[in-house]
Each structure stands twice: as C-alpha cells, then as structure tokens.
Enzyme design. Structure first.
Site, PDB file in Angstrom:
ATOM      1  N   ASP A 285       0.858  -1.178   0.000  1.00 39.87           N
ATOM      2  CA  ASP A 285       0.000   0.000   0.000  1.00 39.87           C
ATOM      3  C   ASP A 285       0.906   1.243   0.000  1.00 39.87           C
ATOM      4  O   ASP A 285       2.091   1.153   0.347  1.00 39.87           O
ATOM      5  CB  ASP A 285      -0.873  -0.042   1.264  1.00 39.87           C
ATOM      6  CG  ASP A 285      -1.688   1.213   1.436  1.00 39.87           C
ATOM      7  OD1 ASP A 285      -2.341   1.629   0.472  1.00 39.87           O
ATOM      8  OD2 ASP A 285      -1.675   1.790   2.548  1.00 39.87           O
TER       9      ASP A 285
ATOM     10  N   ASP B  77      -0.319   5.195   0.735  1.00 41.11           N
ATOM     11  CA  ASP B  77      -0.622   6.193   1.768  1.00 41.11           C
ATOM     12  C   ASP B  77      -0.751   5.554   3.155  1.00 41.11           C
ATOM     13  O   ASP B  77      -1.533   4.627   3.349  1.00 41.11           O
ATOM     14  CB  ASP B  77      -1.925   6.930   1.437  1.00 41.11           C
ATOM     15  CG  ASP B  77      -1.774   7.840   0.220  1.00 41.11           C
ATOM     16  OD1 ASP B  77      -0.653   7.971  -0.295  1.00 41.11           O
ATOM     17  OD2 ASP B  77      -2.797   8.413  -0.201  1.00 41.11           O
TER      18      ASP B  77
ATOM     19  N   ASP C 258      -2.123  -0.595   5.924  1.00 39.42           N
ATOM     20  CA  ASP C 258      -2.493   0.068   7.183  1.00 39.42           C
ATOM     21  C   ASP C 258      -3.993   0.163   7.422  1.00 39.42           C
ATOM     22  O   ASP C 258      -4.407   0.547   8.508  1.00 39.42           O
ATOM     23  CB  ASP C 258      -1.898   1.488   7.243  1.00 39.42           C
ATOM     24  CG  ASP C 258      -2.624   2.460   6.333  1.00 39.42           C
ATOM     25  OD1 ASP C 258      -2.937   2.082   5.180  1.00 39.42           O
ATOM     26  OD2 ASP C 258      -2.923   3.584   6.759  1.00 39.42           O
TER      27      ASP C 258
HETATM   28 MG   LIG Z   1      -3.195   3.220   3.312  1.00 42.28          MG
END
Ligand SMILES: [Mg+2]
Length: 273
Positions: A14, A16, A220
C-alpha cells in the site's frame, strides 16, 4: 527485456499511510529497506487506491519497472515484455498490458449519486471536487492532486451525513453488486474488485516463472485486508496515532512495529537481512 533474476520474494505494498507518510507523503523513513530491495532485485509492487498517473510518478522517482495495481485492484498494469510467456489481459495501452478487474468510473460515480439521493445521504467525492479542493482535502500539491483526479476504476469520497447513514450506504452499494471499503482518508466504491483479487492474479503470473516465490504484503487500513490475506506474510503497520486499524484482527496478519514508512522499513529489514 533481459532475463529477470529469480527472487525469493515479491513485495506488495500500500502507499498512503504505509510506504508513504499519511500526512507528509514522504517515504524517507523507508529508504534503507528500499535500497535493500533494490540491491536484492526484489519486485516491489504498488497496490493502492492511487491512480495509474500517480503511480507512474512513484515508479519514476524510485526507478521501479515492475507491474503495479491501481485503484484498489481496479487494474493491473504490466510493462510489455515483463513476462516472457503469454497471459490473458484486457488490452494494451502505452507500454503496458492491462488486466482490468474494475468497473468504469462513470458507472461508479452515477450509481453513488443515485444511491445517495435515494437514501438522503450527503457525500463529497473526487468527482465533486476541483483540483484545489482535492489539494486542500488531501494535502497533496496541485500537480499530484490533478493526477489523483484521473480516476478510472474507483471513486473516493467522504460521508458528510452522520451515522448510521454510512451503514445504509454500504448496504445499498453492495446490493447493486459494487464493493465498498475504507482507506486511510476516504471511503471507496468500486466494482467487484479488491486488492486481494489482483494480488492473486499477479502472484500466479510470477509463480509461472518462479514457482516457489514467497509473497509479502504491507498495509495500514481496511482496504488492505484482502491483500494482506492474499500473501504469505501480511504485515499491518501502525496508524499515525500508534494504533492499528481496528477492523483488521486476523491472527494471520502480523502487527508490525512502527508507524507507516518507519514500520514498513523495520519489518522488511527484519525479513530480508
Ligand atoms: Mg493506506
């Protein structure tokens, strides 16, 4: 293309809040692991809500020439001649073979508007914001915000109406056969695709070449869950406040130590060194 050197691992990541900092979009804290990945010739595959246009900037900056997965598994972009065997793909554009898994952006946007009108839910999506508003909302600079608006397979939006409208919205989106998920900043409506489906397809292609290759995934947020479940080693990094996304509780996913790119760096160094 010259023969790719066999690698023990492939890494899906991932962007961001994971490889890049949630607020500053810096990946400085991840540079030691990035260097190690480069030295070991390990394919690093971006797998993110970001658009193709945004990912091309990162590929250029990090000198990465591997496939990438855009817009929550909406499409897989594979450089031409990357794999030296034939495989199914939807189309060829520019220098890529594209495997499309998503639904066109206009269909998503119009369905979202219809649903919101029907259930009286206020949302603001990327399609409703001009470049300056996207800058303000994301903290991206103007150039990056313009690239983020070039969406093909996923509409990102905020919900303005109070709970439980969010639950009703999810129900209605799913009733129409679309997927609904949440990233670090936005909710997303997309087709019947997710990051995990794209990871499975791409991993199968790598395993045609390197049968024993092991897969690592780092994320996240909730939209990373299908990716983290689709890899051999799934790692969840900490949110800016030090917590882990409460919607990811699988015991098969490791809770990594460190926020965003710091955790990304530490966990990968632990595995690869
Ligand atoms: Mg993310």
């Amino acid at each position: 293309m010259e023969e790719m050197q066999a690698s023990e691992y492939i890494i899906y990541t991932d962007m961001d809040g994971t490889l890049v900092d949630h607020d500053t979009y810096s990946y400085d804290a991840a540079l030691p692991a990035l260097e190690l990945i480069n030295k070991k010739n390990i394919p690093l595959i971006f797998c993110t809500s970001k658009t193709r246009a945004e990912l091309e900037v990162y590929c250029h900056k990090l000198d990465i020439h591997h496939p990438f997965i855009s817009e929550n598994g909406g499409a897989i972009f594979i450089p031409l001649d990357y794999f030296d065997f034939p495989y199914d793909h939807t189309k060829q554009i520019d220098n890529y073979n594209v495997i499309e898994l998503g639904v066109g952006y206009n269909i998503l946007e119009s369905n979202l508007k219809e649903i919101c009108a029907k259930i009286d839910c206020q949302v603001i999506g990327f399609g409703d914001m001009d470049v300056d508003e996207v800058c303000q909302d994301t903290g991206l600079d103007r150039e990056c915000a313009a690239l983020a608006k070039q969406r093909d397979y996923d509409e990102a939006f905020r919900i303005k109406s109070p709970a439980p409208k969010d639950e009703l919205l999810e129900q209605e989106i799913r009733k129409r056969g679309f997927n609904y998920t949440k990233g670090g900043r936005y909710y997303h409506i997309m087709g019947n695709n997710d990051k995990g489906k794209a990871v499975h397809i791409l991993t199968d292609l790598y395993r045609t070449k390197w049968p024993g290759v092991k897969t690592i995934g780092l994320g996240d947020s909730l939209n990373d869950l299908p990716m983290l479940m689709a890899v051999d080693i799934g790692i969840l990094v900490q949110k800016p406040d030090g917590n882990y996304d409460p919607s990811i509780t699988s015991p098969n996913i490791k809770q990594g130590t460190g926020i965003g790119p710091k955790g990304w760096n530490q966990e990968l160094i632990n595995i690869l060194e």
